[in-house]
Design a protein around this motif. Structure first.
Motif, PDB file in Angstrom:
ATOM      1  N   LEU A  51       7.138  -5.544   3.188  1.00 57.04           N
ATOM      2  CA  LEU A  51       6.459  -5.552   1.887  1.00 57.04           C
ATOM      3  C   LEU A  51       5.456  -4.412   1.803  1.00 57.04           C
ATOM      4  CD1 LEU A  51       5.642  -9.351   1.390  1.00 57.04           C
ATOM      5  CD2 LEU A  51       7.425  -8.015   0.251  1.00 57.04           C
ATOM      6  N   ILE A  55       2.126  -5.584  -2.813  1.00 60.04           N
ATOM      7  CA  ILE A  55       2.888  -6.822  -2.984  1.00 60.04           C
ATOM      8  C   ILE A  55       2.414  -7.886  -1.985  1.00 60.04           C
ATOM      9  CG2 ILE A  55       5.188  -7.863  -2.709  1.00 60.04           C
ATOM     10  CD1 ILE A  55       6.337  -5.344  -4.041  1.00 60.04           C
ATOM     11  N   SER A  59       0.486 -11.287  -3.248  1.00 56.33           N
ATOM     12  CA  SER A  59       1.078 -12.573  -2.855  1.00 56.33           C
ATOM     13  C   SER A  59       0.078 -13.432  -2.099  1.00 56.33           C
ATOM     14  CB  SER A  59       2.309 -12.345  -1.968  1.00 56.33           C
ATOM     15  OG  SER A  59       3.275 -11.607  -2.643  1.00 56.33           O
ATOM     16  N   LYS A 103       5.298  -5.515 -12.628  1.00 58.08           N
ATOM     17  CA  LYS A 103       5.948  -5.865 -11.363  1.00 58.08           C
ATOM     18  C   LYS A 103       5.040  -6.753 -10.518  1.00 58.08           C
ATOM     19  CE  LYS A 103       6.349  -3.177  -7.514  1.00 58.08           C
ATOM     20  NZ  LYS A 103       6.733  -2.055  -6.663  1.00 58.08           N
ATOM     21  N   LEU A 104       3.773  -6.396 -10.425  1.00 62.07           N
ATOM     22  CA  LEU A 104       2.841  -7.195  -9.628  1.00 62.07           C
ATOM     23  C   LEU A 104       2.515  -8.518 -10.301  1.00 62.07           C
ATOM     24  CD1 LEU A 104       0.476  -4.466  -8.149  1.00 62.07           C
ATOM     25  CD2 LEU A 104       2.337  -5.701  -7.013  1.00 62.07           C
ATOM     26  N   ILE A 107       5.221 -10.717  -9.201  1.00 63.53           N
ATOM     27  CA  ILE A 107       4.973 -11.112  -7.803  1.00 63.53           C
ATOM     28  C   ILE A 107       3.910 -12.198  -7.759  1.00 63.53           C
ATOM     29  CG2 ILE A 107       4.013 -10.322  -5.595  1.00 63.53           C
ATOM     30  CD1 ILE A 107       6.917  -9.400  -6.025  1.00 63.53           C
ATOM     31  N   ILE A 128      12.486 -10.981  -9.804  1.00 66.08           N
ATOM     32  CA  ILE A 128      12.123 -10.900  -8.383  1.00 66.08           C
ATOM     33  C   ILE A 128      13.292 -10.347  -7.573  1.00 66.08           C
ATOM     34  CG2 ILE A 128      11.578 -12.286  -6.325  1.00 66.08           C
ATOM     35  CD1 ILE A 128       9.159 -11.716  -8.184  1.00 66.08           C
ATOM     36  N   LEU A 132      12.586  -7.320  -4.999  1.00 67.44           N
ATOM     37  CA  LEU A 132      12.548  -7.574  -3.560  1.00 67.44           C
ATOM     38  C   LEU A 132      13.939  -7.709  -2.956  1.00 67.44           C
ATOM     39  CD1 LEU A 132       9.771 -10.332  -3.441  1.00 67.44           C
ATOM     40  CD2 LEU A 132       9.486  -7.874  -3.051  1.00 67.44           C
ATOM     41  N   ARG A 137      11.755 -10.927   0.548  1.00 67.27           N
ATOM     42  CA  ARG A 137      11.526 -12.294   0.050  1.00 67.27           C
ATOM     43  C   ARG A 137      11.168 -13.225   1.205  1.00 67.27           C
ATOM     44  NH1 ARG A 137      14.804 -14.003  -5.217  1.00 67.27           N
ATOM     45  NH2 ARG A 137      13.858 -15.968  -4.594  1.00 67.27           N
ATOM     46  N   LEU A 140       7.622 -12.442   2.077  1.00 62.26           N
ATOM     47  CA  LEU A 140       6.727 -13.005   1.070  1.00 62.26           C
ATOM     48  C   LEU A 140       6.590 -14.509   1.285  1.00 62.26           C
ATOM     49  CD1 LEU A 140       6.384 -12.139  -2.617  1.00 62.26           C
ATOM     50  CD2 LEU A 140       6.654 -14.524  -1.975  1.00 62.26           C
TER      51      LEU A 140
END
Length: 172
Positions: A51, A55, A59, A103-104, A107, A128, A132, A137, A140
């Motif tokens: 990541l 990101i 997260s 995008k964020l 996330i 997502i 990713l 993923r 995350l």
């Protein structure tokens, strides 16, 4: 490591991040063998391989807000800033993610839903998938899952603070 070495590590971390580690000291004293196992878990809670930093930290901050709204969140803010996450992104996370880039924001919403054991909106799931790769993923998921471990242990030990957002300190 010996219990004395663990204690030195705990105290150094506490000083570095201005974070009360009394609950971990108590854990260490009450169960040195249990603490040793916990210490072996800790690197997983900071694992980041695939990541990007933004990101990962978005997260982590999203998940921490679900798991905790006090000292652990403040610690995560300090660590995110220390890692170089832009202060404006940290602030946007603390405001529910609404001011994050698209995008964020996705996330943030995804991590929040995962941390809160909520159903994932199918459209968010599709977005997502475009952001990713599978290995990201997975990472995350580890990031989100491990965020709850520390506040859960604190709550179980009676160290939970009343649930109110701190006046977040943005100094590193």
């Amino acid at each position: 490591m010996t219990p004395e070495q663990h204690l030195q590590e705990i105290e150094a971390f506490s000083r570095r991040y201005r974070y009360d580690m009394d609950y971990l000291k108590e854990f260490l004293h009450a169960s040195p063998k249990g603490y040793e196992k916990f210490a072996n878990f800790r690197p997983l809670s900071h694992h980041r391989e695939f990541l990007s930093a933004d990101i990962y930290w978005v997260s982590k901050l999203a998940a921490m807000q679900v798991a905790d709204c006090g000292a652990c969140l403040q610690l995560s803010v300090r660590m995110a800033l220390e890692a170089g996450l832009d202060k404006s992104l940290v602030q946007a996370c603390l405001q529910g993610g609404s001011h994050l880039p698209d995008k964020l924001k996705d996330i943030f919403d995804f991590a929040t839903a995962v941390a809160g054991h909520q159903d994932i909106d199918p459209q968010l799931e599709e977005r997502i998938d475009t952001i990713l790769e599978k290995r990201q993923r997975i990472e995350l998921g580890v990031c989100v899952a491990t965020a709850s471990v520390y506040p859960t242990i604190k709550r179980a030990m009676g160290y939970a603070q009343s649930c109110c957002l701190l006046d977040v300190d943005f100094s590193v």
